[in-house]
Design an enzyme around this catalytic site. Structure first.
Site, short mmCIF file in Angstrom:
data_model
loop_
_atom_site.label_atom_id
_atom_site.label_comp_id
_atom_site.label_asym_id
_atom_site.label_seq_id
_atom_site.Cartn_x
_atom_site.Cartn_y
_atom_site.Cartn_z
N GLY A 233 97.24 25.92 5.14
CA GLY A 233 98.68 25.53 5.10
C GLY A 233 98.97 23.94 4.99
N GLY A 270 94.23 26.23 0.63
CA GLY A 270 94.71 26.43 -0.86
C GLY A 270 95.15 24.94 -1.55
N TYR A 311 111.35 29.42 -4.38
CA TYR A 311 111.55 28.74 -3.13
C TYR A 311 112.22 27.42 -3.11
CZ TYR A 311 106.40 29.39 -3.26
OH TYR A 311 105.19 29.67 -3.30
N CYS A 338 116.37 33.36 -19.25
CA CYS A 338 117.58 33.67 -18.92
C CYS A 338 117.92 33.91 -17.59
CB CYS A 338 117.87 35.07 -19.87
SG CYS A 338 117.61 34.50 -21.68
C1 LIG Z 1 97.99 31.72 1.46
C2 LIG Z 1 97.29 31.70 2.48
C3 LIG Z 1 96.26 30.65 2.86
C4 LIG Z 1 96.39 29.49 1.82
O1 LIG Z 1 97.50 28.51 2.33
P1 LIG Z 1 97.73 26.93 1.70
O2 LIG Z 1 99.04 26.58 2.03
O3 LIG Z 1 97.63 27.13 0.24
O4 LIG Z 1 96.69 26.20 2.35
C5 LIG Z 1 95.43 30.64 4.00
N1 LIG Z 1 95.15 31.66 4.62
C6 LIG Z 1 96.13 32.77 4.40
C7 LIG Z 1 95.84 34.04 5.16
C8 LIG Z 1 96.97 32.77 3.33
O5 LIG Z 1 97.85 33.85 2.87
#
Ligand SMILES: *Cc1c(COP(=O)(O)O)cnc(C)c1O
Length: 404
Positions: A233, A270, A311, A338
């Site tokens: 996150g 991520g 979003y 479209c």
């Molecule tokens: C999507 C997700 C992540 C990665 O989130 P990022 O914002 O890309 O770092 C990590 N753990 C879980 C369980 C997720 O669903």
């Protein structure tokens, strides 16, 4: 990304050159940036020495996964497809965690067979299902339970996951019940508490509150968790305004937490690993004059990069060649699909553009290609990776013949 003599460069390659050579729309990644992000991440949390499980859903290109694996990261997967691909990239099962609210019995069986580190369960039904399969296989399965800490991540509501109204995890009361259930089971070994409160978080306070809830929950459970999985996150600076998460504070908070709880930390980043490592290079097809604004119609669309349409996400747009003429009219950057939401940005005082100009849409490494689709029967774009002086094609442009 820097301008040299008014030409935009990525790791020494001119964007115009890349656009002409590989055609647009195209995704272009930087191996150097991936490396830097990972080294930075490791460095920030050096004292904690966490297991870093890259969230494969952010970008699951096999070559990208291999780059990440070569820096010794593990993987966080949310489907059997992602699990297979992580394994194919060479990531060790003992560094893979499996998250998600709807794992099917086929997915659970596969994960158990592969002896991955943890299946992070998100409901009572799922735990019962894991136990059933483990029993059938006469195997003891390592699990985590995902806690919903009811913490507002203060991010876009569409990417918030840790509030009680979200589908993710279980509330504290149920968590404690499931801890007791798992401890009594002969086939489950409860090793982990996991949380993940959302994405694109730039303020450390939600994390601090989350740690408080986790700490309390551990105390109430009276269980020694070997792992605490804090999810991902961590946000990135999409608007190039020098915004960033206060990693120092977050890391300090976690250090204090670890001292109290004596556990190994897992992260599932991520976006913060892959987000700013790629651009989407696109060409202006038409400039369509409107009454108060001009539409800059690009050859990239929401099927190539869905975040703005999905979003309302913002991405910086840069011209491949700078000029000093400023458009008097507002520019609306749109794709050919479209849908009225097929729109990347509406910008004031952008430099004057003409047809066939190249542009880059920045910071598209995370949730770019992984969310791409064939909507309007558009083939998925080519992906290239800059590695030092070389450029590798890591995904060919999809052929129309595959679609028709
Ligand atoms: C999507 C997700 C992540 C990665 O989130 P990022 O914002 O890309 O770092 C990590 N753990 C879980 C369980 C997720 O669903």
């Amino acid at each position: 990304m820097i301008y040299k003599k008014n030409s935009l460069l990525m790791d020494g390659f001119r964007i115009d050159f890349l656009g002409h050579k590989f055609k647009t729309p195209m995704y272009c990644y930087s191996s150097k940036k991936i490396r830097n992000n990972i080294l930075n991440f490791k460095n920030i949390f050096k004292k904690i020495n966490p297991l870093i499980c890259y969230a494969v859903k952010a970008n699951s290109n096999l070559s990208i996964l291999k780059e990440i694996k070569n820096h010794d990261l593990g993987a966080d997967v949310v489907s059997i497809g992602e699990l297979m691909k992580a394994l194919k990239a060479g990531i060790k099962p003992q560094k893979i965690v499996f998250s998600g609210v709807g794992k099917t019995s086929e997915e659970i069986e596969y994960a158990i067979n592969k002896n991955i580190l943890l299946i992070n369960a998100e409901s009572k039904s799922e735990i019962l299902q894991i136990e059933k399969i483990a029993k059938k296989r006469k195997k003891i399965v390592n699990i985590g339970i995902r806690l919903n800490p009811n913490t507002d991540a203060g991010t876009l509501s569409q990417i918030s996951t840790g509030k009680k109204e979200n589908k993710f995890g279980v509330n504290q009361k149920l968590f404690l019940e499931l801890v007791n259930f798992s401890k009594r089971s002969k086939y489950l070994k409860l090793k982990c508490l996991s949380v993940h409160i959302g994405s694109q978080i730039l303020n450390h306070m939600p994390y601090q509150r989350m740690l408080g809830v986790v700490n309390k929950t551990i105390n109430l459970s009276r269980h020694q968790f070997e792992y605490i999985d804090l999810g991902g996150g961590m946000g990135i600076d999409y608007e190039h305004k020098n915004l960033s998460l206060n990693f120092k504070k977050y890391s300090q908070n976690i250090s204090n937490f670890v001292k109290k709880n004596n556990c190994k930390i897992i992260f599932e980043p991520g976006r913060s690993i892959i987000g700013n490592t790629a651009v989407l290079i696109t060409k202006v097809i038409y400039v369509k004059e409107g009454y108060k604004k001009d539409f800059i119609i690009l050859d990239a669309a929401m099927n190539d990069l869905m975040r703005p349409a999905l979003y309302g996400a913002k991405h910086k747009i840069l011209p491949s060649r700078k000029n000093k003429r400023i458009s008097k009219k507002v520019y609306e950057f749109v794709g050919p699909v479209c849908e009225s939401t097929d729109k990347f940005a509406t910008l004031l005082k952008f430099q004057k553009l003409k047809e066939r100009d190249f542009l880059v849409i920045c910071d598209v490494g995370a949730y770019g290609t992984s969310l791409a689709s064939n909507y309007n029967l558009r083939p998925k774009p080519i992906e290239v990776l800059i590695k030092g002086k070389n450029i590798q094609i890591i995904k060919k442009r999809q052929k129309l013949s595959e679609l028709i």
